[in-house]
Scaffold this active site. Structure first.
Site, PDB file in Angstrom:
ATOM      1  N   TRP A 100       0.816  -1.212   0.000  1.00  0.00           N
ATOM      2  CA  TRP A 100       0.000   0.000   0.000  1.00  0.00           C
ATOM      3  C   TRP A 100       0.852   1.266   0.000  1.00  0.00           C
ATOM      4  O   TRP A 100       0.532   2.241  -0.681  1.00  0.00           O
ATOM      5  CB  TRP A 100      -0.976  -0.004   1.167  1.00  0.00           C
ATOM      6  CG  TRP A 100      -2.039  -1.041   0.979  1.00  0.00           C
ATOM      7  CD1 TRP A 100      -2.234  -2.176   1.704  1.00  0.00           C
ATOM      8  CD2 TRP A 100      -3.050  -1.049  -0.044  1.00  0.00           C
ATOM      9  NE1 TRP A 100      -3.305  -2.890   1.202  1.00  0.00           N
ATOM     10  CE2 TRP A 100      -3.818  -2.220   0.136  1.00  0.00           C
ATOM     11  CE3 TRP A 100      -3.376  -0.178  -1.084  1.00  0.00           C
ATOM     12  CZ2 TRP A 100      -4.895  -2.542  -0.690  1.00  0.00           C
ATOM     13  CZ3 TRP A 100      -4.443  -0.497  -1.920  1.00  0.00           C
ATOM     14  CH2 TRP A 100      -5.191  -1.668  -1.719  1.00  0.00           C
ATOM     15  N   ASP A 170      -0.701   6.561   7.045  1.00  0.00           N
ATOM     16  CA  ASP A 170      -1.861   5.757   6.665  1.00  0.00           C
ATOM     17  C   ASP A 170      -2.072   4.716   7.761  1.00  0.00           C
ATOM     18  O   ASP A 170      -1.282   3.789   7.908  1.00  0.00           O
ATOM     19  CB  ASP A 170      -1.599   5.088   5.310  1.00  0.00           C
ATOM     20  CG  ASP A 170      -2.700   4.117   4.897  1.00  0.00           C
ATOM     21  OD1 ASP A 170      -3.688   3.955   5.635  1.00  0.00           O
ATOM     22  OD2 ASP A 170      -2.555   3.506   3.817  1.00  0.00           O
ATOM     23  N   LYS A 194     -11.834  -1.409   7.495  1.00  0.00           N
ATOM     24  CA  LYS A 194     -11.008  -2.453   8.089  1.00  0.00           C
ATOM     25  C   LYS A 194     -11.210  -2.564   9.600  1.00  0.00           C
ATOM     26  O   LYS A 194     -11.281  -3.656  10.138  1.00  0.00           O
ATOM     27  CB  LYS A 194      -9.539  -2.215   7.753  1.00  0.00           C
ATOM     28  CG  LYS A 194      -9.257  -2.262   6.258  1.00  0.00           C
ATOM     29  CD  LYS A 194      -7.806  -2.024   5.935  1.00  0.00           C
ATOM     30  CE  LYS A 194      -7.582  -2.002   4.434  1.00  0.00           C
ATOM     31  NZ  LYS A 194      -7.902  -3.264   3.768  1.00  0.00           N
TER      32      LYS A 194
END
Length: 364
Positions: A100, A170, A194
């Site tokens: 990511w 993040d 999530k």
């Protein structure tokens, strides 16, 4: 009974889902569903304000940090971060420690110069110590991903950048799973799906002095300053997602806050890693011990490269016992157990028991 070990959209707390079900047709006495409610109404306004207030309480967010609720997920923020901040100096530092953060760096490179502070890895299994990072003291910001969902790598420290360069993080896949000091960051963002809610909502926490530096080509929908000026209501927000996320924040408050979430996440992840460590390589996790994720536990069965027959048999056995979505990400294969806040200790124990029995029945 089904136990959902998905990496996202992920399991939500059952009592939150029960509350949503109870109020689905008549939210807060309005006579309508939150999904039908005007985002300009006072009833919805209170829902959003209460959600932000609960988050501020959980994290003890200082007054000079603003909370934004946006759409576009983490991927949208890969662009938004760069569009809003890279114009400060024209360059940004990126620590790529997984899939990511690699995508985030590639996205940011469209809007300015990206400096990769770490050498490229063939596989993501570690986080090099900060003293090895090649950081630029003139960078607009330093970016990293606290927990790499695909690769199972989670930082065991908070990076510090030189010359007061703001740190952007993040936290999509471990947000509100442990305590952290907001003041150490310039920007924090997290996609809800999530660990804190359904898909479609993204939480951004930004220090106020970082507002107003956007590139001129920044779309209004990704403009932090405009979003703050309009109380996250510049366009129609994900009203249902924000409603559910607010309920999850309240659930966290009732269940020990970040201390409670942190203790449980440690207990759950250790259950699975203990089984992995005791099976002499039958279950194999490639990630270095000190940065093994508490949220996403990837492993192979039968050795480092995995045995396709064994892994398929394990997934079939797991599904027969109600444990679903354990297949690893398509880019790395194998198995992945995601142990977000809503997964209980008891549910994790069932997976650990299954793993041990599978080991005993299939070891050579």
């Amino acid at each position: 009974m089904v136990i959902n070990f998905a990496a996202g959209p992920a399991k939500l707390p059952e009592e939150v889902l029960a509350e949503v079900q109870k109020s689905l047709l008549n939210c807060h006495g309005s006579g309508i569903s939150v999904m039908e409610m005007s985002h300009r109404s006072s009833t919805y306004g209170k829902i959003q304000t209460d959600a932000m207030s609960a988050l501020r309480n959980i994290l003890n967010i200082p007054d000079n940090y603003k909370v934004l609720l946006m759409q576009g997920g983490g991927t949208g923020q890969f662009a938004a971060v760069a569009l809003n901040l890279i114009g400060r100096t024209g360059t940004a530092d990126y620590a790529v420690t997984g899939s990511w953060s690699a995508k985030a760096a590639k996205e940011a490179a469209q809007y300015g110069k990206v400096n990769l502070v770490l050498p490229k890895f063939s596989k993501y299994t570690t986080v090099p110590r900060l003293n090895t990072w090649a950081m630029d003291p003139n960078a607009s910001y330093l970016y990293y991903c606290d927990n790499e969902t695909v690769d199972g790598v989670e930082f065991d420290f908070v990076p510090e950048a030189p010359n007061g360069v703001p740190v952007v993080c993040d936290m999509s896949s471990n947000f509100l799973s442990r305590k952290f000091d907001v003041k150490r960051f310039g920007v924090i963002f997290a996609g809800a799906q999530k660990n804190i809610g359904p898909s479609g909502t993204t939480v951004i926490i930004i220090r106020e002095d970082l507002l107003g530096h956007q590139l001129k080509e920044t779309p209004s929908i990704l403009n932090y300053a405009l979003m703050y000026k309009n109380d996250s209501l510049m366009n129609t927000p994900n009203t249902f997602g924000i409603y559910v996320t607010g309920l999850v924040f309240q659930w966290i408050q009732r269940n020990g806050g970040l201390d409670g979430m942190g203790k449980r996440s440690h207990t759950k992840s250790q259950m699975i890693y203990d089984v992995i460590n005791k099976t002499n390589g039958f279950f194999f996790c490639p990630v270095e011990d000190n940065v093994r994720s508490r949220m996403n536990v990837p492993f192979r069965i039968g050795g480092p490269q995995g045995d396709d027959t064994l892994e398929k048999a394990f997934l079939t056995k797991a599904e027969s016992e109600g444990m679903i979505q354990l297949k690893g990400h398509r880019s790395v294969g194998g198995i992945r157990a995601s142990l977000y806040n809503a997964i209980t200790v008891e549910e994790t124990q069932k997976l650990a028991d299954l793993m041990w029995k599978f080991y005993e029945n299939n070891r050579k």
